[in-house]
Motif scaffolding. Structure first.
Motif, PDB file in Angstrom:
ATOM      1  N   LEU A  11       0.844  -1.187   0.000  1.00  0.00           N
ATOM      2  CA  LEU A  11       0.000   0.000   0.000  1.00  0.00           C
ATOM      3  C   LEU A  11       0.883   1.242   0.000  1.00  0.00           C
ATOM      4  O   LEU A  11       1.813   1.352   0.804  1.00  0.00           O
ATOM      5  N   THR A  91      -3.384   1.183  -9.236  1.00  0.00           N
ATOM      6  CA  THR A  91      -3.681   0.039  -8.379  1.00  0.00           C
ATOM      7  C   THR A  91      -3.949  -1.179  -9.257  1.00  0.00           C
ATOM      8  O   THR A  91      -4.803  -1.147 -10.157  1.00  0.00           O
ATOM      9  N   GLN A 119       0.469  -7.482  -5.389  1.00  0.00           N
ATOM     10  CA  GLN A 119      -0.555  -6.435  -5.382  1.00  0.00           C
ATOM     11  C   GLN A 119       0.069  -5.084  -5.025  1.00  0.00           C
ATOM     12  O   GLN A 119       0.805  -4.963  -4.051  1.00  0.00           O
ATOM     13  N   THR A 121      -1.383  -1.273  -4.244  1.00  0.00           N
ATOM     14  CA  THR A 121      -2.568  -0.475  -4.009  1.00  0.00           C
ATOM     15  C   THR A 121      -2.136   0.950  -3.732  1.00  0.00           C
ATOM     16  O   THR A 121      -1.367   1.205  -2.809  1.00  0.00           O
ATOM     17  N   VAL A 122      -2.643   1.861  -4.550  1.00  0.00           N
ATOM     18  CA  VAL A 122      -2.327   3.273  -4.396  1.00  0.00           C
ATOM     19  C   VAL A 122      -3.544   3.961  -3.786  1.00  0.00           C
ATOM     20  O   VAL A 122      -4.650   3.890  -4.340  1.00  0.00           O
ATOM     21  N   SER A 123      -3.342   4.621  -2.658  1.00  0.00           N
ATOM     22  CA  SER A 123      -4.453   5.233  -1.933  1.00  0.00           C
ATOM     23  C   SER A 123      -4.341   6.756  -1.970  1.00  0.00           C
ATOM     24  O   SER A 123      -3.264   7.314  -2.182  1.00  0.00           O
TER      25      SER A 123
END
Length: 124
Positions: A11, A91, A119, A121-123
């Protein structure tokens, strides 16, 4: 046979950086051209970057050029993808792949071996 294992996903906030690695093992794995792709849910697997084994020539998708850097360490049989300025829409599951005699490294169908993916995931 060549086995590929990706690592380094996770993340990250938009604008941040991650470095993915792909460790290759098996017969003469250092002589393969290596590529990175990603696939978001419901979308096709997209080319990101590739690197030849002999001259280390690199290839990039326009969408990541200037932000992503592919490199390889043949002594360690490892290829890296440094990703900077990540965007929300990036993402996806990121895959590395290997091919011995690929003619078009931009095409997923050229590659003979694939890792299991990691994986990212870009938030916001």
């Amino acid at each position: 046979q060549v086995q590929l294992v990706e690592a380094g996903g996770g993340l990250v906030q938009a604008g941040g950086s991650l470095r993915l690695s792909c460790a290759a093992s098996g017969r003469t794995s250092s002589t393969y051209a290596m590529g990175w792709f990603r696939q978001a849910p419901g979308k096709e697997r997209d080319f990101l970057a590739a690197i030849s084994w002999r001259a280390g020539t690199t290839y990039y998708a326009n969408s990541v050029k200037g932000r992503f850097t592919i490199s390889r360490d043949n002594d360690k049989n490892t290829v890296y993808l440094q990703m900077n300025s990540l965007k929300l829409e990036e993402t996806a599951v990121y895959y590395c792949a290997a091919v011995l005699h690929g003619k078009n490294l931009y095409r997923a169908s050229e590659y003979e071996y694939w890792g299991q993916g990691t994986q990212v995931t870009v938030s916001s």
